[in-house]
Design a protein around this motif. Sequence first.
Motif, PDB file in Angstrom:
ATOM      1  N   GLU B 338      -7.516  16.029  -1.411  1.00 47.55           N
ATOM      2  CA  GLU B 338      -6.027  16.179  -1.216  1.00 47.55           C
ATOM      3  C   GLU B 338      -5.346  15.076  -2.086  1.00 47.55           C
ATOM      4  N   ASP B 339      -4.066  15.013  -2.304  1.00 43.51           N
ATOM      5  CA  ASP B 339      -3.260  14.366  -3.197  1.00 43.51           C
ATOM      6  C   ASP B 339      -1.799  13.932  -2.917  1.00 43.51           C
ATOM      7  N   ILE B 340      -1.893  13.232  -1.625  1.00 42.09           N
ATOM      8  CA  ILE B 340      -0.788  13.102  -1.046  1.00 42.09           C
ATOM      9  C   ILE B 340      -0.070  11.518  -1.779  1.00 42.09           C
ATOM     10  N   THR B 341       1.217  11.474  -1.914  1.00 41.76           N
ATOM     11  CA  THR B 341       1.769  10.022  -2.161  1.00 41.76           C
ATOM     12  C   THR B 341       2.770   9.777  -1.049  1.00 41.76           C
ATOM     13  N   VAL B 342       2.659   8.345  -0.956  1.00 38.69           N
ATOM     14  CA  VAL B 342       3.535   7.605  -0.079  1.00 38.69           C
ATOM     15  C   VAL B 342       4.325   6.339  -0.544  1.00 38.69           C
ATOM     16  N   PRO B 343       5.473   5.834  -0.393  1.00 41.04           N
ATOM     17  CA  PRO B 343       5.769   4.655  -0.636  1.00 41.04           C
ATOM     18  C   PRO B 343       4.612   3.648  -0.634  1.00 41.04           C
ATOM     19  N   ARG B 344       4.553   2.785  -1.590  1.00 43.45           N
ATOM     20  CA  ARG B 344       3.402   1.948  -1.737  1.00 43.45           C
ATOM     21  C   ARG B 344       3.170   1.174  -0.320  1.00 43.45           C
ATOM     22  N   SER B 345       4.179   0.745   0.246  1.00 43.95           N
ATOM     23  CA  SER B 345       4.084  -0.116   1.570  1.00 43.95           C
ATOM     24  C   SER B 345       3.581   0.567   2.562  1.00 43.95           C
ATOM     25  N   ALA B 346       3.453   2.061   2.424  1.00 39.82           N
ATOM     26  CA  ALA B 346       2.997   2.758   3.866  1.00 39.82           C
ATOM     27  C   ALA B 346       1.540   3.267   3.451  1.00 39.82           C
TER      28      ALA B 346
END
Lengths: 458, 458
Positions: B338-346
């Motif tokens: 998969e290929d999710i993105t989250v804010p870096r801090s998360a």
Amino acid sequence: MKEVIEKLTDALGRSKVLTAPIDLVAYSFDGTFEQRVPDVAVLPESTQDVVTVVKIAAEHGVPIVARGMASGLAGGSIPSAGSIALSLTRMNRILQIDPVDMTATVEAGVIVTDLEAAVAKVGLFYPPDPSSNKQSTIGGNIACNAGGPRCLKYGVTGDYIMGLTVVLANGEVLKTGGRPIKNVVGYDLTSLFVGSEGTLGIITEALVRLVAKPQFVRTALVEFDSLDDASRTVNAILAAGIVPATLELMDETAIACIEEAMKLGLPLDVEAMLIIETDGSDEEAVVREIEAAARICRETGARQVSVAQDEAERARLWRARRSVSPSLARKAPNKLGEDITVPRSAIPEAVRRIKAVSAQYGLPIVVFGHAGDGNLHPNILFDRRDPAQWAAVEQIVGEIFRIALDLEGTLSGEHGIGTFKLPYMVEALGPTSIGVQWHIKRAFDPQNILNPGKVLPQ
Amino acid sequence: MKEVIEKLTDALGRSKVLTAPIDLVAYSFDGTFEQRVPDVAVLPESTQDVVTVVKIAAEHGVPIVARGMASGLAGGSIPSAGSIALSLTRMNRILQIDPVDMTATVEAGVIVTDLEAAVAKVGLFYPPDPSSNKQSTIGGNIACNAGGPRCLKYGVTGDYIMGLTVVLANGEVLKTGGRPIKNVVGYDLTSLFVGSEGTLGIITEALVRLVAKPQFVRTALVEFDSLDDASRTVNAILAAGIVPATLELMDETAIACIEEAMKLGLPLDVEAMLIIETDGSDEEAVVREIEAAARICRETGARQVSVAQDEAERARLWRARRSVSPSLARKAPNKLGEDITVPRSAIPEAVRRIKAVSAQYGLPIVVFGHAGDGNLHPNILFDRRDPAQWAAVEQIVGEIFRIALDLEGTLSGEHGIGTFKLPYMVEALGPTSIGVQWHIKRAFDPQNILNPGKVLPQ
């Protein structure tokens, strides 16, 4: 319209709805010569207020022309006849600054330098720096995709917009983008609103990407006997892998104007000057970079390279560039600043052809701009009270656009289209592109109530 | 369809129109498990050929599914039932490289590393580096807005696309953008096609922006006892104004898989490893930058920091990251990435929740990715022959997306939506956004013949 104004006043209260002629004048102009008084000016204080306005306008088919501080240079925020001027200036809150993920959430009416100052307090940096940044709003900057000298290294306004809150023509509230830096989920709606000048929706909030504040900066002022040498230098610096924050060009006419007004001791026999600035968080690297750029300047034929040794000297070097606009004001009662872009390599040819146009029409044209991006601001100096001069200016503008298009450039790098460049849009983009853009416009705004008559030619 | 195939063959010739079952199989799959055989595969050799195909398809209302090398990971280029598979692979010419203005004009079927190699010969650099870059085409990369490890410093594919040639659903040829670096002339159609996965038009050519090739690179491999420390380190490096080319993360499961397969001597008791790479044209500055990053790593609790002292050592450090995929193949018969993105801090919270899901369903999930961008690739390891495992995988994918959305992240950073992520689109974007995207889709493709059933949920 009377009914519309009553509904607006009932829904929002008197303090947000202005109708007195003396008040409306303030919402009748932008940074150009154009002026048109709206029927009513509305000052929403929230996205919900904007929804209320749009729903009333949609119900009655009344145009809405959104504006920030209206410093635009293409007529984009001038009210159209019988329209509501929607000023976002009261929506000026910075809602959140996230120092870890380096983002800010702001209302559309925040002044750009206020955002810059607020994020600087936590060591962050909002790079786009249009000359208007002390007056102009982030919403207006987004609507025009504003640029500035720092765009060479840092990119334009659109490069810092991660997401938007937009009120659509039917009053729905759309959220685009979001906090992830990379985001390939459906069509890129954020980029579609950037540069759309209020014709597709009304931007009320933005999620802004920030970077670490560069701690060090070095500046060089470089004189060139020949414009071609200056242009080759720009390319040589970039080819060497140096990316200055700023690479500004002034032509001989600009230099002469500044010297006449300011007596800075600038040479009057050079064809061009460059201001080069490097920045970053490692002082030694920043110094090495400006020294490498200076070395390239000398190799490519610079007459003189002055690298500022301290902040006072840096301020002195920038005085020349900062004096361009005030100097022009002394030289002639009026100026009209254009905003063409050409491929970098075509800068000398563009400047030469602009000079020929200047000679042909007998009006001075000063050229300065962001050489690293090929973004030139030819400024025509004239007296608007003289109808012959005004007629010539209109011809000259057309000639400048044709020069840009002929050199594979285009009409605007950072000011936008508004109404001023409408007549040249088909020539610039071709009928297929204009047709596609109208399809988009109609999909977003079937009643054509959002800033009608702007950006797209009929 | 028989008539359509006859018309295609008459217009284009036998060599460009494939109908034999054995040929069609080659155009039936992508990088996923999905497969659907098209009725015909067409291999155009020019934009004009594509126009011919689109006009015939439009006349008969037959779907066209464009594809490059079909290495996509979301099902986006899988033919739909009764469709024409349009393979752009024969349009693989690099038409022009301009070393002064730093651009390349390429056909859509050019392989990404071929472009990279061609521009490197004149000292230039095309930065986006998806793992597929030895197979995938620039057209496919644009259609999915492909990323890669270098995107942290350099940006994604879309950041390098200055203009496109696109065949529209009615057979018209649209040119977007152009050679100027800054361009605010009408709506940003280029960005609208980037990431649209062939649903708005068929990209046949691109004008690509290049930069100077960085001459020097330095690499560090850093071990962390705690994932939180690794994540805080990523933020601390960026807050210090250091922008590494690459900031890659591997979690403990990834490290264990690599070590099991490759015996590299990696520690099995760390929670995370980072690979940090700095690059540029000034060797001393590049060295200073990796050293500054290494110092920050030590301050934020790294167990060990290894900075490669030469190219051989660099290759050794990269072996770990490069071995992730092959190592996973040894561990289980199948993997789904998969290929999710989250804010870096998360990132730490995302990884912890993914581990909990892994434990709950009893299938290993390896997490690695581009930590600087918050872009994580959770890879589920399983045996597809086991129906229970396959059912669990489908549940896990949903859980992973919900984790991303719950942490203000999203479904895809660089792979796109295709068909695989369609069920989650409304949850990710909300009905207003989906409605707006359908308006755009209908404006471009009223017959819904361009890659129907992809990107937008019905």
